[in-house]
Design a protein around this motif. Structure first.
Motif, mmCIF file in Angstrom:
data_model
loop_
_atom_site.group_PDB
_atom_site.id
_atom_site.type_symbol
_atom_site.label_atom_id
_atom_site.label_comp_id
_atom_site.label_asym_id
_atom_site.label_seq_id
_atom_site.Cartn_x
_atom_site.Cartn_y
_atom_site.Cartn_z
ATOM 1 N N THR A 225 -80.451 -0.613 1.865
ATOM 2 C CA THR A 225 -81.504 -1.614 2.027
ATOM 3 C C THR A 225 -82.087 -1.627 3.437
ATOM 4 O O THR A 225 -83.211 -2.060 3.626
ATOM 5 N N GLY A 226 -81.323 -1.170 4.428
ATOM 6 C CA GLY A 226 -81.795 -1.126 5.805
ATOM 7 C C GLY A 226 -82.067 0.302 6.234
ATOM 8 O O GLY A 226 -81.466 1.248 5.714
ATOM 9 N N GLU A 227 -82.983 0.459 7.179
ATOM 10 C CA GLU A 227 -83.320 1.800 7.671
ATOM 11 C C GLU A 227 -83.447 1.790 9.188
ATOM 12 O O GLU A 227 -84.033 0.871 9.767
ATOM 13 N N ILE A 228 -82.894 2.795 9.806
ATOM 14 C CA ILE A 228 -83.149 3.043 11.224
ATOM 15 C C ILE A 228 -84.329 4.006 11.247
ATOM 16 O O ILE A 228 -84.229 5.135 10.775
ATOM 17 N N SER B 271 -79.667 16.343 16.758
ATOM 18 C CA SER B 271 -79.142 14.988 16.605
ATOM 19 C C SER B 271 -78.349 14.799 15.313
ATOM 20 O O SER B 271 -77.643 13.793 15.175
ATOM 21 N N CYS B 272 -78.417 15.752 14.390
ATOM 22 C CA CYS B 272 -77.593 15.659 13.175
ATOM 23 C C CYS B 272 -76.114 15.538 13.550
ATOM 24 O O CYS B 272 -75.378 14.768 12.928
ATOM 25 N N LEU C 294 -80.989 6.656 7.586
ATOM 26 C CA LEU C 294 -82.081 7.164 8.413
ATOM 27 C C LEU C 294 -82.393 8.596 8.004
ATOM 28 O O LEU C 294 -81.552 9.294 7.436
ATOM 29 N N TRP C 295 -83.601 9.012 8.265
ATOM 30 C CA TRP C 295 -84.035 10.385 8.005
ATOM 31 C C TRP C 295 -84.020 11.176 9.306
ATOM 32 O O TRP C 295 -84.343 10.653 10.373
ATOM 33 N N GLU D 289 -85.575 17.791 5.519
ATOM 34 C CA GLU D 289 -85.078 16.548 6.104
ATOM 35 C C GLU D 289 -83.825 16.124 5.360
ATOM 36 O O GLU D 289 -83.680 16.394 4.170
ATOM 37 N N CYS D 290 -82.933 15.463 6.081
ATOM 38 C CA CYS D 290 -81.743 14.929 5.435
ATOM 39 C C CYS D 290 -81.603 13.466 5.816
ATOM 40 O O CYS D 290 -82.008 13.050 6.900
ATOM 41 N N ALA D 291 -81.052 12.703 4.899
ATOM 42 C CA ALA D 291 -80.798 11.288 5.150
ATOM 43 C C ALA D 291 -79.308 11.113 5.400
ATOM 44 O O ALA D 291 -78.479 11.691 4.693
ATOM 45 N N TYR D 292 -79.001 10.334 6.420
ATOM 46 C CA TYR D 292 -77.619 9.943 6.710
ATOM 47 C C TYR D 292 -77.485 8.472 6.354
ATOM 48 O O TYR D 292 -78.394 7.683 6.626
#
Length: 177
Positions: A89-92, A136-137, A128-129, A162-165
């Motif tokens: 629900t939250g995103e950086i 930075s990964c 975050l993406w 792109e990857c989401a963490y």
């Protein structure tokens, strides 16, 4: 020192943003895309957008050095991506540390500030993406981020991965203990 951004921080944020793009994304983004990131264009954009990112559910934090100069920033809010919204629900939205200030723990402090803000709004799942090729990964993995999704995107005619963490927190006390 980490503090909430203020409307007049736009020039310092723009400087960090441009310097990060020009030094950290050369091997990732097309040259013409990088060249569009200028101090004047970013200052104008941040001057317009910053007031919206320092109130309510969206929050922007800055890291300042001993002289009060902005050396990093991070912002976050409600998840924008429908692919991730079901679980997070939250995103950086971004964490940027000036190249001369990296490796000193500032990114971790900014991550903590944004995460604590999101948790205060009851976002216990945050993602975050990031570009898969970006250094930075390793930082996000070090912060126990789990790679939860991948997508392909095209920028300036170049296909990028792109990857989401993602992070899930039971309660506020769990952030970076």
């Amino acid at each position: 020192m980490i503090r909430q951004a203020q409307a007049d921080d736009f020039k310092g944020i723009a400087r960090v943003h441009v310097d990060c793009i020009h030094t950290g994304y050369q091997a990732i983004l097309p040259t013409d895309t990088i060249e569009k990131f200028t101090y004047s264009s970013r200052e104008q954009r941040w001057e317009n957008d910053l007031p919206k990112t320092i109130s309510g559910g969206t929050m922007n934090f800055v890291a300042v050095d001993e002289q009060g100069k902005i050396i990093g920033f991070a912002l976050g809010g409600t998840m924008r991506d429908p692919r991730l919204r079901i679980a997070y629900t939250g995103e950086i939205y971004g964490i940027y540390i000036h190249p001369n200030a990296q490796g000193k723990g500032i990114g971790k402090q900014l991550f903590k500030a944004v995460t604590e803000h999101l948790l205060s709004l009851h976002h216990t799942s945050i993602a975050l993406w990031n570009f898969k090729e970006h250094h930075s990964c390793n930082f996000f993995k070090h912060l126990d981020g789990k790679e939860v999704y991948e997508k392909s995107t095209v920028i300036g005619g170049k296909e990028l991965l792109e990857c989401a963490y993602g992070w899930e927190f039971a309660k506020k006390e769990n952030v970076l203990n």
